[in-house]
Design a protein around this motif. Structure first.
Motif, short mmCIF file in Angstrom:
data_model
loop_
_atom_site.label_atom_id
_atom_site.label_comp_id
_atom_site.label_asym_id
_atom_site.label_seq_id
_atom_site.Cartn_x
_atom_site.Cartn_y
_atom_site.Cartn_z
N SER A 1 0.83 -1.21 0.00
CA SER A 1 0.00 0.00 0.00
C SER A 1 0.86 1.25 0.00
N MET A 2 1.94 1.25 0.76
CA MET A 2 2.83 2.40 0.81
C MET A 2 3.52 2.62 -0.54
N VAL B 1 1.70 9.54 -5.56
CA VAL B 1 2.17 10.88 -5.21
C VAL B 1 3.19 11.36 -6.24
N ALA B 2 4.12 10.51 -6.64
CA ALA B 2 5.12 10.89 -7.63
C ALA B 2 4.47 11.25 -8.96
N ALA C 1 4.52 15.01 -10.75
CA ALA C 1 5.00 15.23 -12.12
C ALA C 1 3.93 15.95 -12.95
N GLU C 2 2.68 15.54 -12.80
CA GLU C 2 1.60 16.20 -13.54
C GLU C 2 1.47 17.66 -13.13
#
Length: 113
Positions: A41-42, A49-50, A54-55
């Motif tokens: 899950s982590m 999140v990464a 980036a978006e």
């Protein structure tokens, strides 16, 4: 007599099914299993999140026109290094299509001068 045998067989089958389901639930709740699912899950959360970072960076870069500045290679911009002239840093002209209102909306907490 036949009904008693039927109910005994039905009870035995139900007991076997319940014991198997309980065993599966217990094995799913072992510390190793829980730790493995937590780690997975982590990892998924970190990947999400990464990707979102980036978006968001791409949105901000395009809104500020940084990609056009880096591609132009003109002196004084981000890619060209130091500006030419008297040694003072002059602000690069706003790229074509630059919308300051859109920039204000994209940058949280930004205030108009």
């Amino acid at each position: 007599m036949v009904t008693r045998v039927f109910y005994v067989a039905l009870g035995a089958a139900t007991g076997v099914l319940v014991v198997r389901q309980v065993a599966r639930a217990v094995s799913a709740l072992t510390p190793t299993s829980l730790a493995g699912s937590l780690v997975e899950s982590m990892r998924e959360f970190a990947a999400d999140v990464a990707q979102a970072m980036a978006e968001r960076e791409e949105e901000i870069r395009s809104a500020l026109g940084l990609d056009e500045l880096e591609a132009s290679g003109e002196p004084g911009d981000l890619a060209g290094g130091e500006p030419s002239g008297s040694g003072q840093h002059l602000a690069a002209p706003a790229p074509v299509g630059f919308d300051p209102e859109q920039t204000m909306r994209l940058v949280p907490g930004a205030r108009r001068p």
